[in-house]
Design a protein around this motif. Structure first.
Motif, PDB file in Angstrom:
ATOM      1  N   LYS A  96       0.826  -1.196   0.000  1.00  0.00           N
ATOM      2  CA  LYS A  96       0.000   0.000   0.000  1.00  0.00           C
ATOM      3  C   LYS A  96       0.868   1.257   0.000  1.00  0.00           C
ATOM      4  CE  LYS A  96      -4.137  -1.857   2.259  1.00  0.00           C
ATOM      5  NZ  LYS A  96      -5.068  -1.723   3.410  1.00  0.00           N
ATOM      6  N   GLY A  97       0.526   2.188  -0.876  1.00  0.00           N
ATOM      7  CA  GLY A  97       1.267   3.434  -0.972  1.00  0.00           C
ATOM      8  C   GLY A  97       2.444   3.380  -1.916  1.00  0.00           C
ATOM      9  N   GLU A  98       2.768   2.200  -2.437  1.00  0.00           N
ATOM     10  CA  GLU A  98       3.890   2.068  -3.363  1.00  0.00           C
ATOM     11  C   GLU A  98       3.384   1.795  -4.778  1.00  0.00           C
ATOM     12  OE1 GLU A  98       6.807  -0.715  -1.947  1.00  0.00           O
ATOM     13  OE2 GLU A  98       7.247   0.478  -0.149  1.00  0.00           O
ATOM     14  N   TRP A  99       4.237   2.050  -5.745  1.00  0.00           N
ATOM     15  CA  TRP A  99       3.887   1.953  -7.161  1.00  0.00           C
ATOM     16  C   TRP A  99       3.343   0.577  -7.535  1.00  0.00           C
ATOM     17  CZ3 TRP A  99       6.176  -1.335 -10.732  1.00  0.00           C
ATOM     18  CH2 TRP A  99       5.858  -1.109 -12.077  1.00  0.00           C
ATOM     19  N   GLY A 100       3.899  -0.478  -6.974  1.00  0.00           N
ATOM     20  CA  GLY A 100       3.491  -1.830  -7.346  1.00  0.00           C
ATOM     21  C   GLY A 100       2.039  -2.138  -7.047  1.00  0.00           C
ATOM     22  N   ALA A 101       1.464  -1.445  -6.061  1.00  0.00           N
ATOM     23  CA  ALA A 101       0.070  -1.659  -5.696  1.00  0.00           C
ATOM     24  C   ALA A 101      -0.886  -0.763  -6.478  1.00  0.00           C
ATOM     25  CB  ALA A 101      -0.131  -1.432  -4.204  1.00  0.00           C
ATOM     26  N   ASP A 102      -0.341   0.144  -7.296  1.00  0.00           N
ATOM     27  CA  ASP A 102      -1.192   1.017  -8.103  1.00  0.00           C
ATOM     28  C   ASP A 102      -1.818   0.223  -9.250  1.00  0.00           C
ATOM     29  OD1 ASP A 102      -0.473   3.160  -6.531  1.00  0.00           O
ATOM     30  OD2 ASP A 102       0.995   3.954  -7.970  1.00  0.00           O
ATOM     31  N   PHE A 103      -2.969   0.686  -9.721  1.00  0.00           N
ATOM     32  CA  PHE A 103      -3.591   0.058 -10.877  1.00  0.00           C
ATOM     33  C   PHE A 103      -2.731   0.268 -12.119  1.00  0.00           C
ATOM     34  CE2 PHE A 103      -7.306   0.893  -8.115  1.00  0.00           C
ATOM     35  CZ  PHE A 103      -7.766  -0.410  -8.003  1.00  0.00           C
TER      36      PHE A 103
ATOM     37  N   GLY B  34     -16.997   6.643 -11.935  1.00  0.00           N
ATOM     38  CA  GLY B  34     -18.143   5.770 -12.114  1.00  0.00           C
ATOM     39  C   GLY B  34     -17.853   4.317 -11.830  1.00  0.00           C
ATOM     40  N   ASP B  35     -16.573   3.921 -11.891  1.00  0.00           N
ATOM     41  CA  ASP B  35     -16.201   2.567 -11.510  1.00  0.00           C
ATOM     42  C   ASP B  35     -16.223   2.440  -9.985  1.00  0.00           C
ATOM     43  OD1 ASP B  35     -15.778   1.923 -14.188  1.00  0.00           O
ATOM     44  OD2 ASP B  35     -13.629   2.345 -14.097  1.00  0.00           O
ATOM     45  N   VAL B  36     -16.334   1.219  -9.510  1.00  0.00           N
ATOM     46  CA  VAL B  36     -16.383   0.952  -8.073  1.00  0.00           C
ATOM     47  C   VAL B  36     -15.067   0.304  -7.650  1.00  0.00           C
ATOM     48  CG1 VAL B  36     -17.580  -0.275  -6.220  1.00  0.00           C
ATOM     49  CG2 VAL B  36     -18.885   0.631  -8.167  1.00  0.00           C
ATOM     50  N   ILE B  37     -14.437   0.826  -6.618  1.00  0.00           N
ATOM     51  CA  ILE B  37     -13.177   0.255  -6.129  1.00  0.00           C
ATOM     52  C   ILE B  37     -13.429  -0.398  -4.776  1.00  0.00           C
ATOM     53  CG2 ILE B  37     -10.791   0.694  -5.474  1.00  0.00           C
ATOM     54  CD1 ILE B  37     -10.811   3.084  -7.365  1.00  0.00           C
ATOM     55  N   ILE B  38     -13.187  -1.702  -4.715  1.00  0.00           N
ATOM     56  CA  ILE B  38     -13.357  -2.475  -3.492  1.00  0.00           C
ATOM     57  C   ILE B  38     -12.132  -2.278  -2.600  1.00  0.00           C
ATOM     58  CG2 ILE B  38     -13.673  -4.818  -2.583  1.00  0.00           C
ATOM     59  CD1 ILE B  38     -16.050  -3.651  -4.201  1.00  0.00           C
ATOM     60  N   SER B  39     -12.322  -2.321  -1.296  1.00  0.00           N
ATOM     61  CA  SER B  39     -11.179  -2.224  -0.392  1.00  0.00           C
ATOM     62  C   SER B  39     -10.247  -3.415  -0.601  1.00  0.00           C
ATOM     63  CB  SER B  39     -11.646  -2.144   1.063  1.00  0.00           C
ATOM     64  OG  SER B  39     -12.423  -3.269   1.422  1.00  0.00           O
ATOM     65  N   ARG B  40      -8.984  -3.223  -0.263  1.00  0.00           N
ATOM     66  CA  ARG B  40      -7.946  -4.184  -0.660  1.00  0.00           C
ATOM     67  C   ARG B  40      -7.986  -5.470   0.169  1.00  0.00           C
ATOM     68  NH1 ARG B  40      -3.798  -2.004  -4.085  1.00  0.00           N
ATOM     69  NH2 ARG B  40      -4.302   0.154  -4.608  1.00  0.00           N
ATOM     70  N   HIS B  41      -7.835  -6.598  -0.556  1.00  0.00           N
ATOM     71  CA  HIS B  41      -7.791  -7.895   0.112  1.00  0.00           C
ATOM     72  C   HIS B  41      -6.347  -8.299   0.365  1.00  0.00           C
ATOM     73  CE1 HIS B  41      -7.842  -8.767  -4.269  1.00  0.00           C
ATOM     74  NE2 HIS B  41      -7.076  -9.808  -3.992  1.00  0.00           N
ATOM     75  N   ARG B  42      -6.143  -9.055   1.452  1.00  0.00           N
ATOM     76  CA  ARG B  42      -4.775  -9.416   1.825  1.00  0.00           C
ATOM     77  C   ARG B  42      -4.375 -10.798   1.322  1.00  0.00           C
ATOM     78  NH1 ARG B  42      -5.389 -10.387   8.402  1.00  0.00           N
ATOM     79  NH2 ARG B  42      -6.820 -12.168   8.262  1.00  0.00           N
ATOM     80  N   THR B  43      -5.366 -11.699   1.145  1.00  0.00           N
ATOM     81  CA  THR B  43      -5.054 -13.036   0.629  1.00  0.00           C
ATOM     82  C   THR B  43      -5.898 -13.291  -0.611  1.00  0.00           C
ATOM     83  OG1 THR B  43      -6.639 -14.045   2.156  1.00  0.00           O
ATOM     84  CG2 THR B  43      -4.347 -13.920   2.881  1.00  0.00           C
ATOM     85  N   PHE B  44      -6.150 -14.538  -0.941  1.00  0.00           N
ATOM     86  CA  PHE B  44      -6.803 -14.847  -2.205  1.00  0.00           C
ATOM     87  C   PHE B  44      -8.259 -14.393  -2.266  1.00  0.00           C
ATOM     88  CE2 PHE B  44      -3.767 -18.632  -1.976  1.00  0.00           C
ATOM     89  CZ  PHE B  44      -2.799 -18.007  -2.750  1.00  0.00           C
ATOM     90  N   ASP B  45      -8.988 -14.504  -1.177  1.00  0.00           N
ATOM     91  CA  ASP B  45     -10.428 -14.274  -1.174  1.00  0.00           C
ATOM     92  C   ASP B  45     -10.732 -12.796  -0.952  1.00  0.00           C
ATOM     93  OD1 ASP B  45     -13.181 -14.187  -0.733  1.00  0.00           O
ATOM     94  OD2 ASP B  45     -13.205 -16.114   0.306  1.00  0.00           O
TER      95      ASP B  45
END
Length: 208
Positions: A92-99, A108-119
């Motif tokens: 979080k906060g670093e380039w690799g986690a950016d879209f 208009g798109d919906v962004i879900i909060s970030r998941h830590r594992t697969f689910d």
């Protein structure tokens, strides 16, 4: 009768379209790059996103995200996540986690909060936002075929959603895992396993 997708009840779940996966400088590029090339995933996802937006489909972005306290409450951290933490993957906060810019969300798109594992339903606002938008059918694409995409579909099924997997809009680290997802898991947990073109054509036949 072929499956159809009404705009007022359908969401495209775009899973983990992040720099660490998709950019050639990403931390996972060396591992997943060959399969991204073989599946031509970036081009396929670009076509999917453009087609979905043109058709008026709601797009839900479903991102990974880790930080130094992600697993403070987990006694048995899986080796994959130990490695991810050590290498600050999707940090979080670093380039690799950016879209990934060519596939990034727009107004208009919906962004879900970030998941830590697969689910991506666990410890996120996924379920709440799907219900908020009156979604009944979820359509899955992104990364990776056999982990986060499959996990989202499995959980969505358990929650009572109609589940569709797009077999040409996913990729995995190995051909074996990719084919296992598409040929074994998706038909087991999905109501429909189809292609980008077939999905977009089915949306176009249904009014909002």
């Amino acid at each position: 009768m072929s499956e159809t997708y009404a705009l007022n009840e359908t969401a495209l779940l775009l899973v983990d379209v992040l720099n660490d996966f998709l950019d050639e400088k990403g931390k996972l590029a060396g591992r997943i790059g060959p399969m991204l090339g073989k599946t031509d995933l970036i081009a396929h996802l670009g076509r999917l996103v453009a087609g979905a937006r043109a058709a008026g489909v709601k797009i839900f972005y479903v991102p990974h995200g880790l930080h130094e306290h992600s697993f403070d409450d987990v006694k048995h951290v899986h080796p994959r996540w130990q490695w991810a933490m050590e290498n600050r993957l999707f940090w979080k906060g670093e380039w690799g986690a950016d879209f990934f810019p060519p596939l990034a969300p727009v107004d208009g798109d919906v962004i879900i909060s970030r998941h830590r594992t697969f689910d991506s339903f666990v410890n996120t606002d996924m379920l709440a936002k799907l219900k908020e938008h009156s979604i009944q059918k979820v359509v899955l694409a992104g990364l990776t075929s056999h982990t986060c995409v499959e996990s989202a579909g499995r959980h969505a099924l358990e929650e009572g959603f109609h589940v569709t997997f797009l077999k040409d809009a996913v990729a995995e680290f190995t051909e074996e895992a990719h084919h296992a997802a598409i040929n074994l898991s998706y038909p087991t947990f999905g109501h429909n396993v189809t292609t980008i073109d077939e999905f977009l054509a089915a949306v176009e036949r249904v009014p909002a």
